[in-house]
Motif scaffolding. Sequence first.
Motif, PDB file in Angstrom:
ATOM      1  N   LEU A 166       4.493   4.812   8.960  1.00 31.92           N
ATOM      2  CA  LEU A 166       4.603   5.588   7.711  1.00 31.92           C
ATOM      3  C   LEU A 166       3.574   5.229   6.826  1.00 31.92           C
ATOM      4  CD1 LEU A 166       6.836   7.426   6.524  1.00 31.92           C
ATOM      5  CD2 LEU A 166       7.768   5.499   5.432  1.00 31.92           C
ATOM      6  N   ILE A 206       2.017   7.442   4.695  1.00 32.98           N
ATOM      7  CA  ILE A 206       1.881   8.219   3.417  1.00 32.98           C
ATOM      8  C   ILE A 206       1.975   7.434   2.241  1.00 32.98           C
ATOM      9  CG2 ILE A 206       2.979  10.152   4.878  1.00 32.98           C
ATOM     10  CD1 ILE A 206       5.450   9.463   3.236  1.00 32.98           C
ATOM     11  N   LEU A 248      16.538  -3.485   3.681  1.00 32.18           N
ATOM     12  CA  LEU A 248      17.255  -2.660   4.606  1.00 32.18           C
ATOM     13  C   LEU A 248      18.770  -3.252   4.781  1.00 32.18           C
ATOM     14  CD1 LEU A 248      15.088  -0.770   7.340  1.00 32.18           C
ATOM     15  CD2 LEU A 248      16.235   0.229   5.321  1.00 32.18           C
ATOM     16  N   ASP A 306      22.470  -2.366   3.506  1.00 30.17           N
ATOM     17  CA  ASP A 306      23.994  -2.341   4.472  1.00 30.17           C
ATOM     18  C   ASP A 306      24.964  -3.309   4.284  1.00 30.17           C
ATOM     19  OD1 ASP A 306      25.102  -1.976   6.978  1.00 30.17           O
ATOM     20  OD2 ASP A 306      23.796  -2.429   7.985  1.00 30.17           O
ATOM     21  N   ARG A 338      25.493   1.513   8.616  1.00 35.22           N
ATOM     22  CA  ARG A 338      24.343   1.260   9.787  1.00 35.22           C
ATOM     23  C   ARG A 338      23.340   2.529   9.572  1.00 35.22           C
ATOM     24  NH1 ARG A 338      27.245  -1.436   9.300  1.00 35.22           N
ATOM     25  NH2 ARG A 338      27.952  -3.091  10.705  1.00 35.22           N
ATOM     26  N   ILE A 379      22.682   4.107   7.145  1.00 33.53           N
ATOM     27  CA  ILE A 379      21.735   4.000   5.827  1.00 33.53           C
ATOM     28  C   ILE A 379      20.479   3.005   6.013  1.00 33.53           C
ATOM     29  CG2 ILE A 379      21.887   3.162   3.569  1.00 33.53           C
ATOM     30  CD1 ILE A 379      24.428   4.490   3.172  1.00 33.53           C
ATOM     31  N   ASP A 380      20.911   2.026   7.034  1.00 30.60           N
ATOM     32  CA  ASP A 380      20.262   1.022   7.253  1.00 30.60           C
ATOM     33  C   ASP A 380      19.138   1.189   8.319  1.00 30.60           C
ATOM     34  OD1 ASP A 380      18.895  -1.578   7.763  1.00 30.60           O
ATOM     35  OD2 ASP A 380      20.813  -2.527   8.702  1.00 30.60           O
ATOM     36  N   ARG A 381      18.417   2.603   8.239  1.00 33.25           N
ATOM     37  CA  ARG A 381      17.251   3.003   9.157  1.00 33.25           C
ATOM     38  C   ARG A 381      16.162   3.198   8.253  1.00 33.25           C
ATOM     39  NH1 ARG A 381      20.831   6.760  12.580  1.00 33.25           N
ATOM     40  NH2 ARG A 381      20.264   8.251  11.170  1.00 33.25           N
ATOM     41  N   PRO A 382      15.000   2.946   9.054  1.00 32.13           N
ATOM     42  CA  PRO A 382      13.988   3.153   8.253  1.00 32.13           C
ATOM     43  C   PRO A 382      13.563   4.571   7.572  1.00 32.13           C
ATOM     44  CG  PRO A 382      13.439   2.052  10.402  1.00 32.13           C
ATOM     45  CD  PRO A 382      14.774   2.260  10.400  1.00 32.13           C
ATOM     46  N   THR A 383      12.962   4.352   6.431  1.00 29.31           N
ATOM     47  CA  THR A 383      12.738   5.824   5.606  1.00 29.31           C
ATOM     48  C   THR A 383      11.652   6.391   6.308  1.00 29.31           C
ATOM     49  OG1 THR A 383      13.389   4.570   3.804  1.00 29.31           O
ATOM     50  CG2 THR A 383      12.350   6.337   3.444  1.00 29.31           C
ATOM     51  N   ILE A 384      11.702   7.684   6.284  1.00 29.76           N
ATOM     52  CA  ILE A 384      11.083   8.566   6.942  1.00 29.76           C
ATOM     53  C   ILE A 384      10.029   9.270   6.051  1.00 29.76           C
ATOM     54  CG2 ILE A 384      11.955   8.446   9.440  1.00 29.76           C
ATOM     55  CD1 ILE A 384      13.206  11.285   8.726  1.00 29.76           C
ATOM     56  N   ASP A 385       9.145  10.227   6.431  1.00 31.72           N
ATOM     57  CA  ASP A 385       8.323  11.039   5.572  1.00 31.72           C
ATOM     58  C   ASP A 385       9.199  12.211   5.495  1.00 31.72           C
ATOM     59  OD1 ASP A 385       6.552  12.703   4.327  1.00 31.72           O
ATOM     60  OD2 ASP A 385       5.230  12.928   6.283  1.00 31.72           O
ATOM     61  N   HIS A 386       9.454  12.265   3.847  1.00 33.23           N
ATOM     62  CA  HIS A 386      10.202  13.332   3.395  1.00 33.23           C
ATOM     63  C   HIS A 386       9.361  14.695   3.516  1.00 33.23           C
ATOM     64  CE1 HIS A 386       7.749  12.218   0.217  1.00 33.23           C
ATOM     65  NE2 HIS A 386       8.051  13.221  -0.369  1.00 33.23           N
ATOM     66  N   THR A 445      16.495   9.412   0.742  1.00 31.47           N
ATOM     67  CA  THR A 445      16.362   9.409   2.199  1.00 31.47           C
ATOM     68  C   THR A 445      17.578   9.008   3.040  1.00 31.47           C
ATOM     69  OG1 THR A 445      14.159  10.161   2.283  1.00 31.47           O
ATOM     70  CG2 THR A 445      15.074   9.418   4.532  1.00 31.47           C
ATOM     71  N   ASN A 446      17.744   7.494   2.420  1.00 34.51           N
ATOM     72  CA  ASN A 446      18.507   6.647   3.227  1.00 34.51           C
ATOM     73  C   ASN A 446      20.068   6.958   3.098  1.00 34.51           C
ATOM     74  OD1 ASN A 446      16.019   5.364   3.537  1.00 34.51           O
ATOM     75  ND2 ASN A 446      17.002   3.642   4.472  1.00 34.51           N
ATOM     76  N   LEU A 447      20.314   7.555   1.664  1.00 34.93           N
ATOM     77  CA  LEU A 447      21.607   8.001   1.561  1.00 34.93           C
ATOM     78  C   LEU A 447      21.950   9.285   2.241  1.00 34.93           C
ATOM     79  CD1 LEU A 447      21.832   7.091  -2.485  1.00 34.93           C
ATOM     80  CD2 LEU A 447      22.869   5.774  -0.314  1.00 34.93           C
ATOM     81  N   TYR A 483      20.963  10.012   5.243  1.00 33.94           N
ATOM     82  CA  TYR A 483      21.179   9.422   6.840  1.00 33.94           C
ATOM     83  C   TYR A 483      22.508   9.149   6.471  1.00 33.94           C
ATOM     84  CZ  TYR A 483      16.303   7.778   7.585  1.00 33.94           C
ATOM     85  OH  TYR A 483      14.963   7.694   7.731  1.00 33.94           O
TER      86      TYR A 483
END
Lengths: 408, 408, 408, 408
Positions: free
Chosen positions: B14, B16, B27, B31, C28, C30-37, C253-255, C257
């Motif tokens: 990532l 960007i 993270l 959680d 769980r 929410i506990d994922r890697p953030t991605i490009d928005h 992003t994570n919220l 998810y």
Amino acid sequence: MIRYDNHPSGRHFLQIPGPTSVPDRVLRAIDRPTIDHRGPEFAQLGLSILGRIGSIFQTREPVVIYAASGTGAWEAALVNTLSPGDRVLMAETGHFALLWKRLAERLGLQPEFLPGDWRHGADVNAIHARLADDRQHAIKAVCVVHNETSTGVVSDIGGVRRAIDAARHPALLLVDTISSLGSIDYRHDEWGVDVTVAGSQKGLMLPPGLSFNAVSEKARAASKHATLPRAYWAWDEIIAANRNGYWPWTPATNLLYGLDAALDQLLDEGLPNVLGRHARHGNATRAAVRAWGLEILCADPDAYSNSLTAVLMPDGFDADAFRRVVLERFDMSLGTGLSKLAGRVFRIGHLGDFNDLTLMGTLAGVEMGLRLAGVPHRAGGVDAAMAVLSGAGEASATAKTQRSVELA
Amino acid sequence: MIRYDNHPSGRHFLQIPGPTSVPDRVLRAIDRPTIDHRGPEFAQLGLSILGRIGSIFQTREPVVIYAASGTGAWEAALVNTLSPGDRVLMAETGHFALLWKRLAERLGLQPEFLPGDWRHGADVNAIHARLADDRQHAIKAVCVVHNETSTGVVSDIGGVRRAIDAARHPALLLVDTISSLGSIDYRHDEWGVDVTVAGSQKGLMLPPGLSFNAVSEKARAASKHATLPRAYWAWDEIIAANRNGYWPWTPATNLLYGLDAALDQLLDEGLPNVLGRHARHGNATRAAVRAWGLEILCADPDAYSNSLTAVLMPDGFDADAFRRVVLERFDMSLGTGLSKLAGRVFRIGHLGDFNDLTLMGTLAGVEMGLRLAGVPHRAGGVDAAMAVLSGAGEASATAKTQRSVELA
Amino acid sequence: MIRYDNHPSGRHFLQIPGPTSVPDRVLRAIDRPTIDHRGPEFAQLGLSILGRIGSIFQTREPVVIYAASGTGAWEAALVNTLSPGDRVLMAETGHFALLWKRLAERLGLQPEFLPGDWRHGADVNAIHARLADDRQHAIKAVCVVHNETSTGVVSDIGGVRRAIDAARHPALLLVDTISSLGSIDYRHDEWGVDVTVAGSQKGLMLPPGLSFNAVSEKARAASKHATLPRAYWAWDEIIAANRNGYWPWTPATNLLYGLDAALDQLLDEGLPNVLGRHARHGNATRAAVRAWGLEILCADPDAYSNSLTAVLMPDGFDADAFRRVVLERFDMSLGTGLSKLAGRVFRIGHLGDFNDLTLMGTLAGVEMGLRLAGVPHRAGGVDAAMAVLSGAGEASATAKTQRSVELA
Amino acid sequence: MIRYDNHPSGRHFLQIPGPTSVPDRVLRAIDRPTIDHRGPEFAQLGLSILGRIGSIFQTREPVVIYAASGTGAWEAALVNTLSPGDRVLMAETGHFALLWKRLAERLGLQPEFLPGDWRHGADVNAIHARLADDRQHAIKAVCVVHNETSTGVVSDIGGVRRAIDAARHPALLLVDTISSLGSIDYRHDEWGVDVTVAGSQKGLMLPPGLSFNAVSEKARAASKHATLPRAYWAWDEIIAANRNGYWPWTPATNLLYGLDAALDQLLDEGLPNVLGRHARHGNATRAAVRAWGLEILCADPDAYSNSLTAVLMPDGFDADAFRRVVLERFDMSLGTGLSKLAGRVFRIGHLGDFNDLTLMGTLAGVEMGLRLAGVPHRAGGVDAAMAVLSGAGEASATAKTQRSVELA
């Protein structure tokens, strides 16, 4: 405050040849509440795993899953099929073959160790000769490590099978695939393997704690007469309980959650793609090592491993001093040289949940580490690997993939 | 099945310039079960954060934390300090400066936009001239983006402060540090900034969803007379509730768990080390770009950003086509060119929870992508970066760190 | 060591009326890697949410999602539809109605507060009378809290709609469903609501940090002429960007998810089942309160809330002293009395990710707490609730569910 | 879509007597990236655990940790200390004693099974008599289950020790504490136990997958001469490698992360408090069972278990039909009756990461389930338990705690 939780900035590069990096989705699966191992939900979990795990071993036979390390699965393969004092033929491929032999000795077996130089695969002709010579069929099993984790050398299991058959010998064929399963083409059924030993923490991308025996019908028949004592490892009760998705003892539920998720990931990518990816990364790594002017430990190009590459240090340079520089300066763990290779090789793991750019970070860490540690080498390893992954090297990489799949 | 959870093998890069990769320990902190935002445990969480967050802004003044994106904190800075129709002087540094200006317009302010070429920082002399000329003190605030995320150019905030002082002008100084806080040296108190605007998803290594206003005493005084309507953004109630560790509305508890963990990590590493690391990575990236023969968008070496590098494409080549190759082939996200830079630049983020080998993977992905996309360039960028990170480049890298810290 | 991470044995009972317990699968997620928005994966996430969120509001109109607390969504509802000095009719149902009114005042509106006793829902007849009286249509909006979180009283939104229509008044209808959405039947379209305000941390089972405006076509038309300044909250840009699954600013992003996972869970259970479950739990709780001989704050049985029950303390007994006993002795958080109810009521939250046995643990904690705190009461509340959940009470519970759905 | 991940609303009540609910902080610890099991960080993890684990066993002797289920640790205790054909005296306390005996048989030992009625602890006098009678010291070991998980009956291990000593018999004492460790007072050193067998998934609050042997000096001496084959289970190599914080094989790293966190939690609460809490919950549960008019399986009040209570069904009622009602209606798993108790008892687990209100939910689920399943019983069990936890029952509860600790 416990230091092991206190990483520096960014992710650690865990480039030992296992345990490998566990994908986030597998870690998150493991982080689910434990359920009743005798309830209906568990049965669904168990059957989901047991119905799919065989495809990774390329088998239709039962795969027995233990809550144990790979060492336990080594033991299980032996105690289920053999009797005290049985003679077994083991091929000396490296440190792990040696450990397996010692374990056989501790169990009261009589291993015969076919010598090897740790730079070639198991000697198929020697196996054939020894078996042909064994008219009394005193040898009850042949044990080979498919991918020797200490050396990065692959043995020709199909060839071993043909050697046994050519000698018309009834010995069982027991194979360790701990660092090749899910990374290097492996065919339990097609190659007529009787017991395949595997672990969770390499190509299956799980933390350590699960291990496996894939067992042929012939192996199960042998287990009926084998008299080494066994209880926890006994296949019969596990295979019986597995029919309904359960285990006779409390299984490692949360690691099984992870295995279910790892199977999703492997089967989503597709096993041929997974193997092709490892072949690409093996090729790129070897291109880098050659460009550095360093020597690959594996002396037989047909036996190169796609899960790891062991690299010989120039004379007078200590591999562990170099590894320490890399760990402290670049937060990357490389594999050490084991037993007689201690200090003489370092090992680059390139297996599991891995991709091109992480490989490039890995190789850059090695190249910069060589420079900082004052190890004689030529620059250009990273460039050579980029050429393989992005350009001219592509065609040959693909070709190599094909070939390495054929090899197996 | 939702595809966004379905990554290919290995970790996504990532790269960007934000959101950045969130460290595992952050993270995992997020959680955790949500707690009562009015209970005693929450107060401990709130006070733990509020007692430490100022050190990242290098301030002793209150830092107001919003459940909102950075855009919300831009709005908060304006509505707390200004009145309808107020004139504000804004420096055109790039796309985000433009967005902030549009936001000011939507709020009923009258921004004056000091023109810029998007390749240099805010023009300190022009700011001085305009303020000196404003005898009536019609200008109520000067707004500058510290690190323009769309261009990778840093503005000299200390210089802006001196320009305002030299003009003996009472305007407030409002600064956006969204992509510099925790990455590039920034000193709220020493530079006399009145409102510092920040977000969670860059140097603070959190997911997006929190944003910040650090507020000087002068800003708080101004807020007493400012008449733009405000409620959610109003500092007074938040600062009052914060005294006991609470918020007037329900705060984003789980993101605050993450912030607490992120502060642990930043303060464990030490802010000077964090900034030095970013300087190293900025240096290495620029060395790579130069080696490729490509042009860095930032035209002023004193204004290079250590959080991101924007790179100009050769004429006739589309940056987004190149970015697509990199995404599809190497699973790496690079930043796109924004508004007038669309298609003309790509941006490499090198900030947040990051390290040398991940940077090398990043630069290798760019170099291989350039090759695969047929973009004219010279090889050797990765090698040049390795030289910076491991060798001869080291001395100058260190020197550069010093310098870039001085710059600020 | 931070105490908020240092729970005693077992799980905390978070029985305030929000934030509610977040299900493991949402945490769980929410506990994922953030991605490009701005990338293609994000669009899939955005569209997955935006295509389903309306079903919870029972609307086909756009639902605008903010990175903000519910207070922000209150503000958004007003600034998007109204102009400075506009008159709004607000019903005094309790503490949160009061806070919303104060917020309207801070924004420069002129709220008229229809008095209430905090024990009944909004007075539909009084609303009708006031609107009928407003010949000039000076009143631009009617604002009602559907489920007043401070009192556990539900207002009849369908009735308010009919009152507005009967008065042939063009006022917009703005409704706060922060503690009812996903818990108590609510119908944005059928009831002709113009703006529905909601938050993430109650029936949606997420941590706080997201909030919502569901907006009718009439509301969107009004927003074209409304002149209150707005930028972050402006619907137009968000609705436009949402068409492709994106947001104009960096979303949380994570919220999101988590929201995607929470929608999975709600829609898997089925909204009617979710509402029926809350009705069952409301019934059982009220049965317990009656058995204790304590008084339910809500004085109108048709207006009982299914998300929370506020209970009046006997004269001379302090609700907060009682709550403290419960927290310290049984690790359960109950809701406090707010503003004029401080010390006089405690509130039992029974909404969100909840089930029968957790409710029984909750009510047992209240009953034992009453005993230990020396609060006069009769035993038998838990027994009465068990009767509702398991037996004779069942029929009436079902009947009640129907009825309470009709009520709405 | 796999159903085991598809829980209904709220948390499942996992009230079998193990695996128990894993605390969130332990699950989150397990969800950390795996590290190099030969690196310096791992050593810190290993030493942190090995330096503290003994306190839970109340021992200063080595505690050997296996990657295996408890069944593996049973096997380890036997193969490390005994030789083929050895006679062992085992007390028939219930299903698990029976399983351990069968395992001993599979390993080639000759167990002598001291009969029991599954409602009392091991018969200390009978053990004494048998040993006194064994003049030749043919019996090499005495094996007792401390807390029989199938019955909820505790055996008097201190008494067994005294019986062995009184007979002046050299037999080793091997004790299974799988469902008592960390729940019921247990003293490896003080009671002169030679091998204590334990598992991770009960009082230690971990998922299954780790198991333990605490080993006395006498046991280690015996292992030097014991000739049962062993390799994976061999203590010598593990104890040697443990000195530096490592294991001879790849340990289950992520479960060890969890163990480290679980030790934090147990030692934060304090072992005496942990044991006292379990005693309180055992008391309350038994009070409920008595109030229901049902019979506790354990016929000796001095032998009541504080980790679980087995309850006899009235004649003609099937325990599993009842358990099914509870599972389907209230999402709670209760323990089934095992072997000869099948259908005749259900077992309530009240151990591990547990608290008063979760116990009340549990007991309410049982009481409502009895009603719904039409099982004859009196109401009032939940009330009786509340009396124990909150009031009059308190004094006796405390007294009972003392007593039950004394018992051990």
